[in-house]
Design an enzyme around this catalytic site. Structure first.
Site, short mmCIF file in Angstrom:
data_model
loop_
_atom_site.label_atom_id
_atom_site.label_comp_id
_atom_site.label_asym_id
_atom_site.label_seq_id
_atom_site.Cartn_x
_atom_site.Cartn_y
_atom_site.Cartn_z
CB SER A 122 -0.90 0.00 1.24
OG SER A 122 -0.10 -0.07 2.40
CG HIS B 33 -3.52 -1.89 -1.64
ND1 HIS B 33 -4.10 -0.70 -1.28
CD2 HIS B 33 -3.14 -2.47 -0.48
CE1 HIS B 33 -4.07 -0.58 0.04
NE2 HIS B 33 -3.49 -1.64 0.53
#
Ligand code: 3HC
Length: 293
Positions: A127, A148
């Site tokens: 992230s 992600h």
């Protein structure tokens, strides 16, 4: 087989890292019918992940959310390996979910590039690090992107697919398509920016929540209550920090500061205090809240 990624050629998924994110991402893949390998250098992490996933599946069956035959079949499609070389050699698609440290990730991507078949996409669940920061160590920058997932990955629908300048359209299409086949709702992010989209939204909320508490306007418990009862969020920002991990939140914020250099982006002092005390949230039993289990 062409070295161009293609969703139809994806049969085997490798997830690197058996933490909470990696193990659940792997489980999502197996539930969607893929053969999944979870690789971690720690045998202990693999054993714990396997037990936690089996327990999760038992719960889903006992609550009537899933059929035993489906969960057993999915668990049977999962392999656990410590050797990244062996794990990579048969992978059509790799999702790296190891520790958020650039040097570690670069080492992993180098190994993956050496051992994975040429058509395999190498994605990172990071992230905080755009995939361009690991793509350059591989000979296949066009087949590298971020993918992600959100915590808990078995539940949250969003997947952010982030392309860097050299990511090919085939790679983007394969990653988006795979996320859909995994039952997720992928969103495409056209350019690497710190925090992508969801963490930027969350960061704004978290910053305001920390300020309100710091200024003595309300208790953090009441701020959580407002987020839930006025805004319909499933969890308040403080509960969510404890779920995601105070260490992870701290790291995201630190990485953001390092990208912007703006002191306003430094981790909030209250967050640093918890971080330095080792109070990482649910996983240590203490964060903003205290957890008995
Ligand atoms: N793992 C897997 N499944 C879980 C889970 C976990 N850690 N926690 C909850 N669940 C599932 C279970 O199926 C659970 O039912 P069960 O306990 O009967 O098995 C079901 O969710 C409901 O859980 P709860 O009754 O405990 O509570 P909720 O109804 O509040 O649901 C939640 C839990 C789904 C986590 C919900 O509160 C939620 O959506 N919270 C917000 C989560 C969020 O915002 N995530 C994003 C974080 S940001 C991020 O990940 C980005 C990264 O870069 C840091």
């Amino acid at each position: 087989m062409s070295s161009k990624p293609n969703l139809e050629n994806v049969k085997r998924i490798l997830v690197v890292g058996a933490g909470a994110m990696g193990s659940q991402i792997g489980m999502v893949g197996a539930l969607a019918g893929y053969q999944v390998t979870i690789q971690d250098i720690s045998e202990d992490m693999l054993t714990k992940a396997q037990a936690a996933l089996a327990e999760r599946m038992d719960r889903n069956v006992s609550k009537g959310r899933m059929e035993r035959t489906d969960t057993d079949a999915a668990l049977g499609r999962m392999n656990y390996l410590t050797s990244i070389q062996d794990a990579a050699s048969t992978a059509d698609f790799v999702i790296e979910a190891a520790v958020e440290k650039l040097e570690t990730k670069r080492g992993i991507f180098q190994e993956l590039d050496r051992h994975a078949p040429p058509h395999a996409v190498l994605a990172t669940n990071s992230s905080t690090l755009g995939s361009s920061q690991v793509a350059d160590i591989t000979g296949r920058a066009d087949r590298v992107c971020n993918m992600h997932f959100f915590n808990p990955a078995l539940v949250m629908k969003c997947v952010e697919v982030v392309r860097h300048e050299q990511t090919s359209q085939e790679t983007v299409d394969t990653a988006m398509g795979l996320a859909e086949r995994m039952g997720k709702s992928p969103i495409l992010i056209n350019r690497e920016i710190p925090g992508f989209v969801a963490n930027r939204l969350l960061g704004a909320l978290r910053t305001e929540a920390l300020k309100l508490y710091d200024d003595g306007i309300a208790s953090f418990q009441d701020i959580d209550t407002a987020a839930k009862t006025a805004l319909g969020h499933p969890m308040g920002p403080y509960e969510l920090m404890d779920l995601v991990g105070i260490d992870v939140v701290h790291l995201i914020r630190q990485a953001h500061f390092e990208e912007t250099g703006d002191p306003a982006d430094l981790p909030h002092p209250a967050l640093t205090e918890l971080y330095e005390a080792g109070h990482y949230g649910r996983k240590t039993g203490q964060g903003w809240y205290t957890y008995s289990e």
